[in-house]
Scaffold this active site. Structure first.
Site, PDB file in Angstrom:
ATOM      1  N   SER A  68     100.060 -30.938 -21.430  1.00  0.00           N
ATOM      2  CA  SER A  68     100.578 -29.799 -22.067  1.00  0.00           C
ATOM      3  C   SER A  68     102.027 -29.520 -22.076  1.00  0.00           C
ATOM      4  O   SER A  68     102.816 -29.188 -22.784  1.00  0.00           O
ATOM      5  CB  SER A  68      99.606 -28.504 -22.112  1.00  0.00           C
ATOM      6  OG  SER A  68      98.274 -29.034 -22.388  1.00  0.00           O
ATOM      7  N   HIS A  90     102.085 -22.165 -24.026  1.00  0.00           N
ATOM      8  CA  HIS A  90     100.680 -22.871 -23.715  1.00  0.00           C
ATOM      9  C   HIS A  90      99.658 -21.927 -24.073  1.00  0.00           C
ATOM     10  O   HIS A  90      98.676 -22.382 -24.900  1.00  0.00           O
ATOM     11  CB  HIS A  90     100.352 -23.285 -22.149  1.00  0.00           C
ATOM     12  CG  HIS A  90      99.278 -24.031 -22.097  1.00  0.00           C
ATOM     13  ND1 HIS A  90      98.185 -23.541 -21.199  1.00  0.00           N
ATOM     14  CD2 HIS A  90      98.938 -25.284 -22.288  1.00  0.00           C
ATOM     15  CE1 HIS A  90      97.247 -24.384 -21.144  1.00  0.00           C
ATOM     16  NE2 HIS A  90      97.660 -25.418 -21.605  1.00  0.00           N
ATOM     17  N   ARG A 109     104.270 -21.055 -20.015  1.00  0.00           N
ATOM     18  CA  ARG A 109     102.610 -20.272 -19.962  1.00  0.00           C
ATOM     19  C   ARG A 109     102.426 -19.732 -21.169  1.00  0.00           C
ATOM     20  O   ARG A 109     101.404 -19.502 -21.864  1.00  0.00           O
ATOM     21  CB  ARG A 109     102.645 -19.413 -18.688  1.00  0.00           C
ATOM     22  CG  ARG A 109     102.476 -20.118 -17.479  1.00  0.00           C
ATOM     23  CD  ARG A 109     101.065 -20.837 -17.249  1.00  0.00           C
ATOM     24  NE  ARG A 109     101.132 -21.773 -16.136  1.00  0.00           N
ATOM     25  CZ  ARG A 109     100.396 -22.690 -16.177  1.00  0.00           C
ATOM     26  NH1 ARG A 109      99.333 -22.825 -17.130  1.00  0.00           N
ATOM     27  NH2 ARG A 109     100.356 -23.589 -15.218  1.00  0.00           N
TER      28      ARG A 109
END
Length: 211
Positions: free
Chosen positions: A14, A40, A37
């Protein structure tokens, strides 16, 4: 059907997919990790250019976390998403008053949202803390009022409310002020998982143990 099954391999892949979308944004290594983050958590690379933060936001938040600061949230979804075991390892706790009976009464009496009433009840407790708002623009507006009118000084405001009424405006006001370090996302996007992801990302930066 062939697919990736190992959690770390999924996460690493990812991050590889996200990385090209951060090129050219002139980010520090810490900012790259926090941006990644957030993207994601959203599953949306279109976040890359609309994530905004003050230059000192990550450093100030990490200092506060290492010092055992608490985190104050607008809704239970943000509180639930924050890694409380990791936070406790630094000495901090996470708080939410959205279900508090007194807050509910105050909100009804004053004709305001519960999240707004909760932020008023927290008040000076939020000095030196991290404030994480992922749902209610009214909560963010209230925190900004306290910063301006009551000299509230949190370590960092993670202000990422989502929606079509007030969210974009509240985040624009957050980004416009220069008193308190902040992390936000422009426009209508955001939400509780995104706010929680920002806090967790900064905790994980302190060391690699997810806790």
């Amino acid at each position: 059907m062939d697919f990736i099954k190992q959690p770390m391999e999924i996460e690493n892949r990812s991050m590889e997919i996200i990385a090209p979308h951060l090129e050219g944004l002139n980010l520090s290594s810490e900012q790259v990790k926090v941006y990644s983050r957030l993207i994601h958590a959203a599953g949306d690379v279109d976040y890359a250019p609309i994530i905004k933060m003050s230059a000192d936001a990550i450093a100030q938040a990490m200092t506060a976390l290492k010092g055992g600061c608490d985190i104050y949230t607008d809704v239970e979804m943000v509180r639930t998403g924050i890694n409380k075991r990791k936070l406790a390892s630094f000495g901090g706790q996470v708080h939410c008053l959205i279900a508090d009976e007194e807050v509910a009464r105050t909100a009804k009496e004053q004709g305001i949202t519960r999240s707004m009433a909760a932020m008023r009840k927290f008040g000076a407790q939020m000095n030196g803390a991290i404030i994480a708002i992922g749902n209610a623009p009214t909560a963010l507006f209230e925190v900004l009022r306290q910063v301006e009118e009551e000299n509230l000084r949190p370590a960092c405001i993670v202000g990422i409310p989502v929606g079509f009424v007030g969210a974009a405006d509240s985040k624009a006001e957050l980004a416009k002020q220069t008193t308190v370090p902040y992390i936000t996302v422009e426009g209508t996007k955001g939400g509780s998982p995104i706010a929680a992801a920002a806090v967790n990302a900064m905790m994980y930066l302190i060391n690699n143990d997810r806790g």
